[in-house]
Design a protein around this motif. Structure first.
Motif: not given
Ligand code: SF4
Ligand code: SF4
Length: 396
Positions: A20, A61, A64, A67
């Motif tokens: 992340c 967040c 992306c 995760c």
């Molecule tokens: S989508 Fe998931 S990995 Fe990406 S910033 Fe948000 S919590 Fe973090």
């Protein structure tokens, strides 16, 4: 997957944390994807509902999808974050979005209080009106923040033998609204857009956000067009393309396309091979490292974004950064020490090419067999002819 199922399915393994970008900067589990699942768990089970406490968790967040991609329980944290942003927007919006909302509602784009550069450009000499069923969907961010990119895109498509049109009053795709949690507003925009865009067979986007948003309209939402990102077109022509950058290149892989559509796992490495000395933002698990620009983060945590860029490039010697995402482009542009460019700005075509735009997507081919007759295109459509004149046009 709903949030109750998601919290039950989570193994608490923490794998998501270490992929992340937010965790890489803050090193605080609360803001990590695992922390977001824990927050949802406590909202459900202890009725925790303090908006001040929760808004930071769901604000931090980039959406992306890293995760989600590496999660053994296949929990889509991105979807959950958007859902909880939408909940919070009812009481305490996670950021100050008034200007964006008002611009989209009044002017059809998130940035400008007027019609924008592209609208002015369509009135100028050298642009021929013509009907065509392939639409170049420029996207609000490029139209209003990076119009210089359009020149290289138009030049590339022209030289590739692709006939295309652009819309005089191109609508916002709604992706920004959706990502900020204004899901209902995004749906209203989507419905309006489908009636405008169903007049086309194919739409070429320059932005991963537009790609995902327009693609999500296919099927149940009633859209009949096929959507391609420009990387797919470049991929078709890759054997006759070479880079005009002779120095090493750092290729920033756009998370919002690589992590959401598996076909780009093949397309992007092929395209990167055009840049002979390219290094890449793909990590050891073959996931792209986020630059920090997604999910609205530059709107409300500028310090995070700069720290994320530092982490991403700390061991990267290449001075040239190439990307195919306008948000990555704008983000890297903040760094005075590096040169950033959109991918079409660096491509030379060797010899004649004629790209076949026919679909290779089987599901789309089946779908189009039942398509009803097209109606005539409105006269607001124009086709760019004189690509070399565009820079001048946009500078007026
Ligand atoms: S989508 Fe998931 S990995 Fe990406 S910033 Fe948000 S919590 Fe973090
Ligand atoms: S990777 Fe998936 S299962 Fe593991 S902690 Fe994160 S959300 Fe839970």
């Amino acid at each position: 997957m709903n949030e109750v199922k998601a919290t039950h399915k989570c193994y608490k393994c923490g794998m998501c944390m270490f992929h992340c970008p937010v965790y890489s900067v803050y090193r605080n589990e609360v803001y990590s994807p695992k922390g977001k699942i824990n927050a949802i768990d406590s909202i459900i089970n202890t009725k925790r509902n303090n908006p001040d406490d929760l808004s930071g968790i769901f604000r931090e967040c980039n959406l992306c999808h890293h995760c989600t991609k590496i999660c053994p329980a296949e929990i889509d944290k991105t979807e959950l974050v958007i859902k909880y942003r939408a909940q919070l927007n009812k009481t305490k919006p996670v950021g100050n979005y008034e200007a964006i909302l008002s611009n989209i509602k009044k002017n059809g784009n998130p940035y400008s209080s007027n019609g924008g550069l592209h609208k002015n450009a369509t009135k100028t000499q050298g642009i021929e009106k013509e009907k065509n069923r392939t639409l170049l969907f420029i996207g609000c961010t490029i139209r209003h923040k990076l119009p210089e990119i359009v020149d290289s895109v138009v030049s590339f498509l022209d030289k590739s033998g692709i006939d295309f049109t652009v819309l005089d009053d191109e609508p916002c795709c709604g992706n920004i609204l959706n990502n900020l949690g204004f899901i209902q507003d995004a749906r209203i925009i989507a419905k309006r857009n489908i009636s405008i865009l169903n007049k086309f067979d194919k739409i070429i986007t320059l932005c991963p956000g537009c790609y995902n948003m327009l693609k999500s309209h296919n099927g149940s939402a009633g859209a009949k067009f096929e959507v391609n990102h420009i990387l797919e077109i470049i991929h078709k022509a890759r054997n006759q393309l070479e880079s005009n950058l002779k120095e090493p290149v750092f290729f920033q892989v756009p998370c919002h396309i690589y992590n959401t559509d598996k076909k780009f796992e093949k397309i992007i490495p092929d395209v990167m091979s055009i840049f002979k000395q390219a290094s890449t933002s793909l990590d050891v698990t073959n996931a792209p490292k986020c630059c920090g620009a997604g999910g609205g983060m530059p709107l409300y945590d500028k310090e995070y974004v700069m720290k994320r860029l530092d982490i991403l490039l700390q061991n990267e010697p290449a001075q040239n950064i190439v990307t195919a995402c306008p948000f990555c482009y704008l983000n890297f542009k903040k760094l005075e020490s590096r040169q950033v460019s959109y991918i079409t700005e660096n491509l030379d075509i060797t010899g004649d090419i004629k790209i076949d735009l026919r679909s290779t997507d089987e599901s789309f081919q089946n779908f189009t067999q039942n398509k009803e007759e097209k109606v005539n295109l409105p006269m607001i459509l124009v086709k760019y002819k004189a690509s070399s004149k565009l820079k001048k046009i946009f500078n007026q």
